[in-house]
Design an enzyme around this catalytic site. Structure first.
Site, mmCIF file in Angstrom:
data_model
loop_
_atom_site.group_PDB
_atom_site.id
_atom_site.type_symbol
_atom_site.label_atom_id
_atom_site.label_comp_id
_atom_site.label_asym_id
_atom_site.label_seq_id
_atom_site.Cartn_x
_atom_site.Cartn_y
_atom_site.Cartn_z
ATOM 1 N N TYR A 93 0.345 -1.236 -12.323
ATOM 2 C CA TYR A 93 -0.928 -1.112 -12.535
ATOM 3 C C TYR A 93 -1.545 -0.650 -13.782
ATOM 4 O O TYR A 93 -2.624 -0.206 -14.044
ATOM 5 C CB TYR A 93 -2.225 -0.579 -11.416
ATOM 6 C CG TYR A 93 -1.579 -1.289 -10.102
ATOM 7 C CD1 TYR A 93 -2.297 -2.595 -9.618
ATOM 8 C CD2 TYR A 93 -1.088 -0.458 -9.023
ATOM 9 C CE1 TYR A 93 -1.882 -3.087 -8.392
ATOM 10 C CE2 TYR A 93 -0.934 -1.278 -7.847
ATOM 11 C CZ TYR A 93 -1.337 -2.596 -7.682
ATOM 12 O OH TYR A 93 -1.027 -3.117 -6.422
ATOM 13 N N TYR A 98 -9.911 5.562 -11.856
ATOM 14 C CA TYR A 98 -9.760 6.141 -10.401
ATOM 15 C C TYR A 98 -9.648 7.482 -10.484
ATOM 16 O O TYR A 98 -9.397 8.236 -9.575
ATOM 17 C CB TYR A 98 -8.458 5.689 -9.919
ATOM 18 C CG TYR A 98 -8.299 4.211 -10.038
ATOM 19 C CD1 TYR A 98 -9.223 3.186 -8.953
ATOM 20 C CD2 TYR A 98 -7.465 3.498 -10.593
ATOM 21 C CE1 TYR A 98 -8.957 2.101 -8.997
ATOM 22 C CE2 TYR A 98 -7.126 2.085 -10.415
ATOM 23 C CZ TYR A 98 -7.874 1.340 -9.774
ATOM 24 O OH TYR A 98 -7.855 0.049 -9.708
ATOM 25 N N GLY A 107 3.721 -3.289 -4.081
ATOM 26 C CA GLY A 107 3.870 -3.357 -5.303
ATOM 27 C C GLY A 107 4.226 -2.326 -6.019
ATOM 28 O O GLY A 107 5.378 -2.032 -6.441
ATOM 29 N N ARG A 108 3.497 -1.163 -5.661
ATOM 30 C CA ARG A 108 3.463 0.046 -6.566
ATOM 31 C C ARG A 108 4.982 0.863 -6.152
ATOM 32 O O ARG A 108 5.541 1.458 -7.068
ATOM 33 C CB ARG A 108 2.371 0.961 -5.968
ATOM 34 C CG ARG A 108 2.185 2.396 -6.950
ATOM 35 C CD ARG A 108 1.262 3.201 -6.414
ATOM 36 N NE ARG A 108 0.015 2.507 -5.898
ATOM 37 C CZ ARG A 108 -1.082 2.424 -6.692
ATOM 38 N NH1 ARG A 108 -1.213 3.034 -7.658
ATOM 39 N NH2 ARG A 108 -2.073 1.771 -5.980
ATOM 40 N N GLU A 112 4.048 -6.340 1.639
ATOM 41 C CA GLU A 112 3.854 -6.716 0.416
ATOM 42 C C GLU A 112 3.773 -5.668 -0.560
ATOM 43 O O GLU A 112 2.572 -5.285 -1.164
ATOM 44 C CB GLU A 112 2.496 -7.444 0.243
ATOM 45 C CG GLU A 112 2.337 -8.637 1.125
ATOM 46 C CD GLU A 112 0.960 -9.364 1.152
ATOM 47 O OE1 GLU A 112 1.131 -10.531 1.151
ATOM 48 O OE2 GLU A 112 -0.020 -8.712 1.071
ATOM 49 N N GLY A 172 0.741 -1.201 0.051
ATOM 50 C CA GLY A 172 0.002 0.137 -0.129
ATOM 51 C C GLY A 172 0.696 1.180 -0.007
ATOM 52 O O GLY A 172 0.090 2.305 -0.120
ATOM 53 N N CYS A 221 -13.181 4.739 -27.987
ATOM 54 C CA CYS A 221 -14.694 5.433 -28.135
ATOM 55 C C CYS A 221 -15.100 5.734 -26.923
ATOM 56 O O CYS A 221 -16.290 5.041 -26.669
ATOM 57 C CB CYS A 221 -15.328 4.478 -28.907
ATOM 58 S SG CYS A 221 -14.573 4.569 -30.709
ATOM 59 N N GLU A 222 -14.701 6.402 -25.864
ATOM 60 C CA GLU A 222 -15.215 6.814 -24.610
ATOM 61 C C GLU A 222 -14.586 8.191 -24.141
ATOM 62 O O GLU A 222 -13.483 8.635 -24.413
ATOM 63 C CB GLU A 222 -14.680 5.880 -23.752
ATOM 64 C CG GLU A 222 -15.117 4.411 -23.828
ATOM 65 C CD GLU A 222 -15.761 3.983 -22.467
ATOM 66 O OE1 GLU A 222 -16.213 2.737 -22.355
ATOM 67 O OE2 GLU A 222 -15.689 4.646 -21.241
ATOM 68 N N ARG A 225 -6.034 3.543 -15.453
ATOM 69 C CA ARG A 225 -6.172 4.288 -14.339
ATOM 70 C C ARG A 225 -7.031 5.495 -14.142
ATOM 71 O O ARG A 225 -7.736 6.038 -13.454
ATOM 72 C CB ARG A 225 -4.742 4.355 -13.466
ATOM 73 C CG ARG A 225 -4.326 2.944 -13.312
ATOM 74 C CD ARG A 225 -3.038 2.777 -12.456
ATOM 75 N NE ARG A 225 -3.123 3.241 -11.088
ATOM 76 C CZ ARG A 225 -3.230 4.551 -10.547
ATOM 77 N NH1 ARG A 225 -2.724 5.383 -11.388
ATOM 78 N NH2 ARG A 225 -3.482 4.693 -9.079
HETATM 79 N N1 LLP Z 1 -1.068 -6.860 -0.705
HETATM 80 C C1 LLP Z 1 -2.598 -6.883 -0.928
HETATM 81 C C2 LLP Z 1 -3.276 -8.041 -0.154
HETATM 82 C C3 LLP Z 1 -3.203 -6.504 -1.808
HETATM 83 O O1 LLP Z 1 -4.186 -6.434 -2.076
HETATM 84 C C4 LLP Z 1 -2.132 -5.376 -2.478
HETATM 85 C C5 LLP Z 1 -3.092 -4.267 -3.648
HETATM 86 C C6 LLP Z 1 -1.077 -5.287 -2.516
HETATM 87 C C7 LLP Z 1 -0.433 -6.099 -1.432
HETATM 88 C C8 LLP Z 1 -0.104 -4.173 -3.192
HETATM 89 O O2 LLP Z 1 -0.432 -2.900 -2.930
HETATM 90 P P1 LLP Z 1 0.504 -1.696 -3.584
HETATM 91 O O3 LLP Z 1 1.694 -1.676 -2.770
HETATM 92 O O4 LLP Z 1 0.674 -1.863 -4.867
HETATM 93 O O5 LLP Z 1 -0.181 -0.623 -3.241
HETATM 94 N N2 LLP Z 1 -5.291 -1.132 -9.217
HETATM 95 C C9 LLP Z 1 -5.165 -0.103 -8.125
HETATM 96 C C10 LLP Z 1 -4.393 -0.815 -7.097
HETATM 97 C C11 LLP Z 1 -5.348 -2.093 -6.334
HETATM 98 C C12 LLP Z 1 -4.316 -2.651 -5.356
HETATM 99 C C13 LLP Z 1 -5.113 -3.830 -4.815
HETATM 100 N N3 LLP Z 1 -4.310 -4.413 -4.007
HETATM 101 C C14 LLP Z 1 -4.510 1.130 -8.915
HETATM 102 O O6 LLP Z 1 -4.199 0.834 -10.001
HETATM 103 O O7 LLP Z 1 -4.151 2.102 -8.132
#
Ligand code: LLP
Length: 441
Positions: free
Chosen positions: A394, A338, A296-297, A294, A252, A365-366, A334
């Site tokens: 993402y 969002y 990601g981003r 965990e 997150g 087309c949006e 995105r």
């Molecule tokens: N762990 C779990 C259980 C999650 O559900 C997620 C993200 C992460 C880790 C990784 O989160 P991060 O560090 O990447 O924020 N599509 C959306 C983001 C959806 C995130 C879903 N879960 C966007 O484009 O902002």
């Protein structure tokens, strides 16, 4: 040198090259657009490795075990798995597709954490057979399925129980995951029944809890608050089950997209978590648990950008100028989903000043198919190469074939090297899964 080129704050490992073009990972972006075609996702290996290393270094300050599991939903392909494996991280997957990508690239099963809501039998079966490290469960239906699988295969299954901790994070409603009315996680009140069920199954081994607060969070408080609530819960349940020794607080940590975003560094985030864990465990009088995050981003977003070729424009006097590019919401959903914002620049004219404010529109087309709602650029000419910054997370992973557009390629750059890691789909391939029934032939 200015940190901005047009509307884009330079990303790590991005420079204006000696030829006046923008470079990333030692590669000229205009040359990459020419060589690989556009739209093109560009991912910088050095930046990924650096961010993984920053996480590892920061986590090493915690002496009781602190794992970093890359959240593969942000961006995944086999080459990415190799980098993550090489950097010694664990991997979070949420479907058989992600699990298969990991295993087929040689990622060690025991370093995989498998999440999911309503996974199919086949997905759980393969995860158990392959000896995935942790399976995170958040509903009774899956615990029952796993109990059956464990006993059929006579194999132990290590579980984490996912909890909706009730902590609220200030982020987009769609990416808040720990609030009480979330579809994710057990409610705290469900726990007695969860433990009764797991304890009745000899081969189900509950190792601890999981709780993910949400995504694109740029302040420490929601993370430490979630941690505090989860440690209290751990303390409470350890009285009965002392073997509960793990706490996974999800991902997150947010990323910089535009000047509105006040970055929280990886180091500040990890040390904030460690500090909060030390304080809370002392107050609760329990041993420090093994921790996992965990991200990601925060690993991949600033390691990526997207290249587009500029086409025509549409000027609505006194309202807005649209600059059209050859990409769309099919390669980056995105902004449409969002309302996300990005920064942009022209790679082939990096030394020229920005002279106007424009909107960059996609080709679908949006009306909502916008890539950037507002950015400063020099007056564009058709054929210019537009860079949209910080699109590592993402974008490719959420790409679609909307309007039957083929998905774009991903190229890995670093130290002057550029190699395809996902090839582009060809136009003919958009029909690859189509079948025409006999009566329609
Ligand atoms: N762990 C779990 C259980 C999650 O559900 C997620 C993200 C992460 C880790 C990784 O989160 P991060 O560090 O990447 O924020 N599509 C959306 C983001 C959806 C995130 C879903 N879960 C966007 O484009 O902002």
């Amino acid at each position: 040198m200015s940190t901005y080129v047009h509307g884009l704050k330079l990303q790590p490992d991005m420079i204006i090259g000696p030829d006046g073009d923008l470079w990333f990972g030692g590669c000229n972006l205009v040359a990459l657009a020419e060589r690989f075609g556009t739209p093109l996702y560009v991912i910088n290996e050095e930046v990924i490795r650096r961010n993984c290393e920053r996480y590892r270094q920061a986590a090493s300050q915690y002496p009781h075990g602190f794992s970093i599991a890359y959240a593969s939903k942000a961006f995944l392909c086999q080459a990415m798995c190799r980098i993550i494996a090489d950097m010694g991280l664990e991997l979070d997957v949420v479907s058989l597709g992600e699990l298969y990508t990991a295993l087929s690239s040689g990622f060690p099963a025991e370093r995989i954490i498998f999440h999911g809501v309503n996974r199919k039998q086949e997905e759980l079966e393969i995860a158990v057979e392959q000896g995935v490290g942790r399976i995170v469960v958040d509903n009774f239906f899956e615990i029952e399925k796993l109990a059956r699988l464990a006993s059929e295969k006579q194999q132990e299954v290590n579980l984490l129980i996912r909890i909706a901790s009730g902590v609220h994070a200030d982020t987009h409603e769609y990416v808040q995951t720990s609030i009480t009315n979330s579809k994710f996680g057990f409610n705290i009140a469900d726990l007695p029944q969860v433990f009764d069920l797991c304890q009745s199954q000899r081969l189900l081994k509950v190792k601890g809890f999981h709780s993910h607060t949400g995504s694109q969070i740029l302040s420490l408080h929601p993370f430490t608050e979630n941690l505090r609530v989860m440690l209290q819960l751990l303390a409470q349940w350890q009285e009965k089950y002392p073997e509960l020794r793990e706490l996974n607080i999800g991902g997150g940590l947010g990323s910089y997209y535009t000047f509105d975003d006040q970055e929280l560094s990886i180091e500040a985030y990890v040390s904030g978590i460690i500090g909060a864990a030390e304080k809370a465990t002392q107050e609760l009088g329990i041993a420090m648990p093994r921790l996992t995050v965990e991200p990601g981003r925060s690993i991949i977003n600033e390691a990526g950008l997207t290249l587009y070729r500029v086409g025509g424009t549409k000027v609505i006097p006194g309202v807005r100028k649209y600059v059209f590019v050859d990409g769309s919401m099919a390669d980056n959903i995105r902004p449409a989903l969002y309302g996300s914002h990005y920064e942009a620049a022209l790679a082939n004219r990096a030394l020229e000043p920005a002279t106007e404010t424009v909107a960059v529109a996609g080709r679908c087309c949006e009306s909502g198919d916008m890539i950037v709602w507002e950015t400063n650029l020099p007056v564009t000419t058709s054929g210019d190469v537009l860079v949209v910054g910080r699109t590592g997370a993402y974008t490719y992973s959420m790409a679609s074939n909307y309007n039957r557009l083929p998905r774009s390629a991903v190229v890995l750059v670093g130290a002057g090297r550029a190699e395809l890691i996902v090839r582009a789909e060809a136009w003919e391939e958009v029909t690859r899964f189509d079948l025409i029934p006999e009566h329609l032939r």
